[in-house]
Enzyme design. Sequence first.
Site, PDB file in Angstrom:
ATOM      1  N   ARG A 115      79.019  44.723  71.949  1.00 34.05           N
ATOM      2  CA  ARG A 115      77.891  45.658  71.831  1.00 34.05           C
ATOM      3  C   ARG A 115      77.360  46.076  73.210  1.00 34.05           C
ATOM      4  O   ARG A 115      77.154  47.249  73.486  1.00 34.05           O
ATOM      5  CB  ARG A 115      76.797  44.948  71.028  1.00 34.05           C
ATOM      6  CG  ARG A 115      75.594  45.742  70.655  1.00 34.05           C
ATOM      7  CD  ARG A 115      74.664  44.839  69.847  1.00 34.05           C
ATOM      8  NE  ARG A 115      75.259  44.467  68.573  1.00 34.05           N
ATOM      9  CZ  ARG A 115      75.044  45.120  67.434  1.00 34.05           C
ATOM     10  NH1 ARG A 115      74.236  46.153  67.408  1.00 34.05           N
ATOM     11  NH2 ARG A 115      75.616  44.731  66.327  1.00 34.05           N
ATOM     12  N   ARG A 193      75.921  34.928  64.442  1.00 36.38           N
ATOM     13  CA  ARG A 193      76.822  35.673  65.324  1.00 36.38           C
ATOM     14  C   ARG A 193      77.039  34.870  66.598  1.00 36.38           C
ATOM     15  O   ARG A 193      76.084  34.350  67.168  1.00 36.38           O
ATOM     16  CB  ARG A 193      76.192  37.008  65.736  1.00 36.38           C
ATOM     17  CG  ARG A 193      75.719  37.882  64.584  1.00 36.38           C
ATOM     18  CD  ARG A 193      74.869  39.020  65.155  1.00 36.38           C
ATOM     19  NE  ARG A 193      74.491  40.005  64.153  1.00 36.38           N
ATOM     20  CZ  ARG A 193      75.248  41.024  63.780  1.00 36.38           C
ATOM     21  NH1 ARG A 193      76.431  41.202  64.326  1.00 36.38           N
ATOM     22  NH2 ARG A 193      74.832  41.881  62.876  1.00 36.38           N
ATOM     23  N   ASP A 313      68.667  53.107  62.474  1.00 34.72           N
ATOM     24  CA  ASP A 313      68.051  52.055  61.659  1.00 34.72           C
ATOM     25  C   ASP A 313      66.614  52.391  61.274  1.00 34.72           C
ATOM     26  O   ASP A 313      66.103  51.864  60.283  1.00 34.72           O
ATOM     27  CB  ASP A 313      68.062  50.713  62.397  1.00 34.72           C
ATOM     28  CG  ASP A 313      69.434  50.051  62.371  1.00 34.72           C
ATOM     29  OD1 ASP A 313      70.318  50.553  61.654  1.00 34.72           O
ATOM     30  OD2 ASP A 313      69.617  49.038  63.072  1.00 34.72           O
ATOM     31  N   ALA A 326      76.436  51.807  62.837  1.00 37.48           N
ATOM     32  CA  ALA A 326      76.522  52.407  64.167  1.00 37.48           C
ATOM     33  C   ALA A 326      77.048  53.843  64.094  1.00 37.48           C
ATOM     34  O   ALA A 326      76.490  54.755  64.710  1.00 37.48           O
ATOM     35  CB  ALA A 326      77.422  51.551  65.059  1.00 37.48           C
TER      36      ALA A 326
END
Length: 427
Positions: A115, A193, A313, A326
């Site tokens: 990211r 994550r 978002d 995304a």
Amino acid sequence: MAHFPRRPPSGIHVIVVGAGFAGVSAAIECDRKGHSVTLLEKAHSIEEITRFGDIISFDPNGARLFERWPGVIEAMYKVARKTTWLDLYHWKGEFVTRQSFEKEKMWGPRVNGHRGELYNIIYQHAKDRGIDMRLGQKVTDYFEDDDKAGVVVNGERMVADVVIAGEGVRSRGRKIVLGFDDKPKSSGYAVYRCWFSGDAIKNNEMLKHLVVNGDTHSGWIGPDLHFLVSSLKGGKEFNWVFTHKDDGNIEESWQFPGKIEECLKYVEGWAPIVQEIVRATPKDARLIDHKLVFRDPLPTFISPKSRIVLIGDAAHPFLPTSIQGASQSIEDGVVLASCLELAGKQNVPLAVKAHEKIRYERVHQAQATGVKTREKWHKANWDEIRKTPEAIHLTREAWLLNFDAEKDAYERYNQVAASLSGERAKL
């Protein structure tokens, strides 16, 4: 400063709030289309935005738009995962099926990577374009009238022709769009994550095949949990992520440091390899416990005077299983910038309404794919899947992935704008 192709100046001034993927992409697209842009971000440094790094995916409908930003897709390819498949396993360890993404190459590029690294590439591109990006800018309110919109930033009022609110699920822009403050709700799911160097497992007999033969991509599917791992940069970097049921109530902050022992409880009884991946995670690896919030689908993405627009978002949070959050946020900026270009400065509210009409149904259909995939995996009927293993493949549909948001906006704008003008004439 490098020369970048731009449309003639439109005279439209755009304020973008929030410098995440959605906000920076919208700023780049507005600049491409000839609008002047001011981007406001509350973080004081880009490191604050990129520090929660893990895997992010752009499918062809999103990644193809990066091809129009000189140098961007090439830079992304250098750090992206080099796989065209996903190997899927039963949660006890049995190999089930390999899903190939090879045929999707004709739809456009796929980009999966860290990211922070991918973000830095587009942020640098926005800087190279000379876009006015301001850090340390705290937006506390939004306002609008018939002729302009604006924000209160660091206590001062700033106005423009249109304001794009792209600062995530807690965007203050939602209040002016909805007319009230809504709180995030728990989705009933959370994600752990983690990202670390492939060196940590390259000598581990059970795990080394995941990193020593170049990039890999694998998933273990079980009841109410799925566990995905991949390696990048020829196996030099490794990440794992798993989605599970979660009964934690969401406060305003939903991202916490995770604990290895908690992760191990979730995968108790799972394939030894899955448990070993968690156990082998280095003590200093960044492990995030990320509570997935959702919002009820919004009745609208735009404010009463059609001068403020929610994107990304802020407008439509996606579940990770959609693999579309995304890409859809990139589409938002592309469509809005195109509509503003086609409408012109005198018709900003019409452009904003047309953007919503073009985006609304597509976004909601894309959102629904996340729940479908999660249910397909978490409630898998293994007797059926053993007969038809491809039933557990990720759904990859042309309407969603083989799509060019810019081309679609240019083709549909006049018709959509005419229908909106017709509606107004009837009132």
